[in-house]
Design an enzyme around this catalytic site. Structure first.
Site, PDB file in Angstrom:
ATOM      1  N   TYR A 156       0.827  -1.209   0.000  1.00 52.69           N
ATOM      2  CA  TYR A 156       0.000   0.000   0.000  1.00 52.69           C
ATOM      3  C   TYR A 156       0.863   1.261   0.000  1.00 52.69           C
ATOM      4  O   TYR A 156       0.636   2.187  -0.789  1.00 52.69           O
ATOM      5  CB  TYR A 156      -0.914  -0.009   1.227  1.00 52.69           C
ATOM      6  CG  TYR A 156      -1.812   1.196   1.340  1.00 52.69           C
ATOM      7  CD1 TYR A 156      -2.887   1.369   0.479  1.00 52.69           C
ATOM      8  CD2 TYR A 156      -1.596   2.158   2.328  1.00 52.69           C
ATOM      9  CE1 TYR A 156      -3.725   2.478   0.596  1.00 52.69           C
ATOM     10  CE2 TYR A 156      -2.423   3.266   2.445  1.00 52.69           C
ATOM     11  CZ  TYR A 156      -3.490   3.415   1.577  1.00 52.69           C
ATOM     12  OH  TYR A 156      -4.304   4.510   1.688  1.00 52.69           O
ATOM     13  N   SER A 193     -14.152   0.997   4.541  1.00 52.60           N
ATOM     14  CA  SER A 193     -12.864   0.324   4.359  1.00 52.60           C
ATOM     15  C   SER A 193     -12.150   0.156   5.699  1.00 52.60           C
ATOM     16  O   SER A 193     -11.599  -0.909   5.996  1.00 52.60           O
ATOM     17  CB  SER A 193     -11.991   1.114   3.388  1.00 52.60           C
ATOM     18  OG  SER A 193     -10.677   0.586   3.343  1.00 52.60           O
ATOM     19  N   ARG A 197     -10.895  -3.211   7.869  1.00 54.06           N
ATOM     20  CA  ARG A 197      -9.541  -3.428   8.375  1.00 54.06           C
ATOM     21  C   ARG A 197      -9.544  -3.659   9.886  1.00 54.06           C
ATOM     22  O   ARG A 197      -8.748  -4.445  10.408  1.00 54.06           O
ATOM     23  CB  ARG A 197      -8.656  -2.241   8.010  1.00 54.06           C
ATOM     24  CG  ARG A 197      -8.140  -2.286   6.578  1.00 54.06           C
ATOM     25  CD  ARG A 197      -7.313  -1.073   6.256  1.00 54.06           C
ATOM     26  NE  ARG A 197      -8.149   0.046   5.869  1.00 54.06           N
ATOM     27  CZ  ARG A 197      -7.882   1.318   6.120  1.00 54.06           C
ATOM     28  NH1 ARG A 197      -6.806   1.644   6.800  1.00 54.06           N
ATOM     29  NH2 ARG A 197      -8.681   2.272   5.690  1.00 54.06           N
TER      30      ARG A 197
END
Length: 259
Positions: A156, A193, A197
């Protein structure tokens, strides 16, 4: 309350395309652009997620498909604002990153932006030349990457560093032709999102979801998570003529995370 510049909506008369507008930062940006008077094409791979965005032109778009992106750009034509918000957060170090993980992350987080810019830029240049008004590209990068190294964000962070490089390159190449390009680097933002996570972290570490969420909060110097709406307001500024002297820059909205 909608802010106005010289009595006008800040994006009045502008046409915008926003990717990943179904939820999180992309949705908040699309909604903010509509409120500020823009004609907004809100796109997402899952068009059902676009329900509820008032007055937006809702379109399904797979930003990983060059053919789909090119066809969409041909239908839309000239625009004033392009926001690239699609992305995925891969968790882990280099030892946890397969070639498939690496390829997927770069395809979605970086190459999708290349596809969108490559497809829309020619008509953006024509529109900017005809109107005498600069067009704006806003890419969503991150505080993770070239700004700061974050544990377990190997792929990422690499992709978001690449987004910054891509943004600066486009800004430099087209600065004299009416195109501005800037990157927003959010800190940890409350979003669907992030919720995912947090669930994954809780399952991996055997901690409760509440404890996992608090771990994200504790690393923020301000003591709280950011909101998608806070990022959207920065995007409005960068898309507007108020930012006419700003290009090729990264803009942190991270609650002091990079300090």
């Amino acid at each position: 309350m909608t802010r106005r510049l010289l009595g006008k909506l800040r994006l009045q008369g502008k046409i915008a395309v926003v990717t990943a507008a179904g939820q999180g930062i992309g949705r908040a940006i699309a909604e903010a652009f509509v409120r500020e008077g823009a004609v907004v094409y809100a796109t997402d791979l899952n068009p059902a997620l676009l329900d509820g965005i008032p007055r937006a032109k809702k379109r399904k778009l797979d930003v990983r498909s060059t053919k789909a992106v090119q066809a969409f750009a041909a239908k839309v034509g000239g625009i004033d604002i392009l926001v690239n918000a699609a992305g995925f957060v891969h968790h882990g170090t280099v030892l946890d990153c397969s070639e498939a993980d690496w390829d997927f992350s770069f395809d979605l987080n970086v190459k999708s932006m290349h596809r969108m810019i490559r497809a829309f830029l020619p008509a953006m240049l024509e529109r900017a030349s005809a109107s005498g008004q600069a067009a704006s590209i806003v890419n969503i990068a991150s505080g993770a990457g070239s700004v700061r190294g974050i544990p377990n964000r190997y792929a990422y962070g690499a992709t978001k560093a690449a987004v910054i490089g891509l943004t600066k390159a486009v800004a430099a190449d087209f600065i004299k032709r009416g195109i501005r390009a800037n990157a927003i680097c959010p800190g940890t933002i409350q979003s669907p999102s992030l919720d995912g996570r947090i669930r994954d972290l809780a399952a991996l570490t055997k901690m409760t979801e509440a404890a996992a969420r608090q771990a994200f909060i504790d690393r923020q110097p301000m003591g709280r998570l950011g909101t998608a709406e806070e990022i959207a307001m920065l995007a409005v500024y960068l898309a507007s003529d108020e930012a006419s002297y700003t290009t090729g820059q990264i803009h942190l909205a991270d609650g002091g995370f990079a300090l």
